[in-house]
Enzyme design. Structure first.
Site, PDB file in Angstrom:
ATOM      1  N   VAL A   1       0.906  -1.158   0.000  1.00  0.00           N
ATOM      2  CA  VAL A   1       0.000   0.000   0.000  1.00  0.00           C
ATOM      3  C   VAL A   1       0.942   1.205   0.000  1.00  0.00           C
ATOM      4  O   VAL A   1       1.425   1.621   1.045  1.00  0.00           O
ATOM      5  CB  VAL A   1      -0.933   0.009   1.219  1.00  0.00           C
ATOM      6  CG1 VAL A   1      -1.831   1.245   1.200  1.00  0.00           C
ATOM      7  CG2 VAL A   1      -1.800  -1.254   1.241  1.00  0.00           C
ATOM      8  N   PRO A   2       1.248   1.746  -1.173  1.00  0.00           N
ATOM      9  CA  PRO A   2       2.441   2.585  -1.347  1.00  0.00           C
ATOM     10  C   PRO A   2       2.296   4.015  -0.846  1.00  0.00           C
ATOM     11  O   PRO A   2       2.308   4.979  -1.616  1.00  0.00           O
ATOM     12  CB  PRO A   2       2.653   2.549  -2.866  1.00  0.00           C
ATOM     13  CG  PRO A   2       1.268   2.396  -3.428  1.00  0.00           C
ATOM     14  CD  PRO A   2       0.536   1.519  -2.448  1.00  0.00           C
ATOM     15  N   CYS A   3       2.209   4.173   0.474  1.00  0.00           N
ATOM     16  CA  CYS A   3       2.139   5.516   1.037  1.00  0.00           C
ATOM     17  C   CYS A   3       3.438   6.289   0.806  1.00  0.00           C
ATOM     18  O   CYS A   3       3.449   7.524   0.917  1.00  0.00           O
ATOM     19  CB  CYS A   3       1.785   5.455   2.521  1.00  0.00           C
ATOM     20  SG  CYS A   3       2.859   4.416   3.520  1.00  0.00           S
ATOM     21  N   HIS A   4       4.519   5.571   0.475  1.00  0.00           N
ATOM     22  CA  HIS A   4       5.783   6.272   0.202  1.00  0.00           C
ATOM     23  C   HIS A   4       5.722   7.087  -1.082  1.00  0.00           C
ATOM     24  O   HIS A   4       6.578   7.944  -1.312  1.00  0.00           O
ATOM     25  CB  HIS A   4       6.948   5.267   0.126  1.00  0.00           C
ATOM     26  CG  HIS A   4       6.821   4.271  -0.987  1.00  0.00           C
ATOM     27  ND1 HIS A   4       6.044   3.133  -0.878  1.00  0.00           N
ATOM     28  CD2 HIS A   4       7.365   4.229  -2.242  1.00  0.00           C
ATOM     29  CE1 HIS A   4       6.123   2.433  -1.998  1.00  0.00           C
ATOM     30  NE2 HIS A   4       6.923   3.077  -2.843  1.00  0.00           N
TER      31      HIS A   4
END
Length: 213
Positions: free
Chosen positions: A180-183
């Protein structure tokens, strides 16, 4: 309809959702759940959960790279999918993180090699997103940000119909790293911005994807 005799208001029927709100809400949720994409379609399974999660979680720890003694990953699964993927110093630190995130759960360690499968078939990894309805909406929006690109808080807010500050809080609450690419969310003003697991790690992830700010 014009031929029907007039009736007093007390005799009129209510809508089903007014008479049985809990049952109708449950029926709608079941209908949506049956149509959620399965792992066989190649899309993540995004399950809804906004209550404190209870039950058994299986967890594993593995080094990010076999020779890396300073960085590892801890993962935890419910019977519906991955609930947590976090950077951890070692297995003890990983177990502590899972326990703090899910204090009501019983933890059972599983095969540490299962972490590698999260990345070799990431598009088929079922995700069990546990959070508020708003948080899950934001996390679903994160899943739509492609690798090699970034978004900003205002753009995500427009997508979910909210404000940038509220979206920032939901992004910060994500505990499924990388998948879940919050970066990939960066400030509109520039720079990498904050990251739960540290700015240096965020910049490294973005650089690896070719999207360094």
């Amino acid at each position: 309809l014009h031929s029907c005799p007039p009736r007093r208001s007390a005799e009129l029927l209510h809508y089903v959702q007014e008479d049985t709100p809990d049952a109708s809400a449950s029926a709608r949720a079941d209908w949506c759940r049956q149509r959620t994409p399965s792992a066989a379609t190649g899309a993540p399974v995004v399950a809804a959960e906004d209550k404190p999660f209870r039950g058994t979680l299986h967890w594993a720890f593995a080094r990010a790279r076999p020779a890396d003694r300073d960085e590892g990953l801890v993962a935890a699964w419910s019977d519906r999918g991955l609930v947590m993927l976090s950077f951890a110093d070692d297995a003890d630190d990983g177990q502590r993180q899972v326990s703090e995130r899910f204090p009501a759960c019983r933890l059972e360690r599983t095969d540490d090699a299962s972490i590698a499968g999260l990345f070799t078939a990431s598009g088929q990894t079922p995700l069990h997103l546990i959070g508020t309805d708003f948080q899950r909406r934001v996390w679903r929006a994160l899943l739509e940000v492609p690798a090699g690109t970034t978004s900003d808080y205002a753009a995500l807010a427009a997508r979910v119909g909210s404000q940038a500050r509220a979206v920032g809080g939901a992004v910060a609450a994500n505990r499924i790293a990388v998948l879940v690419p919050c970066h990939r969310v960066v400030p509109r003003a520039g720079g990498a911005g904050a990251y739960h697991w540290g700015q240096d790690r965020k910049q490294a992830l973005l650089a690896a994807e070719g999207a360094a700010p």
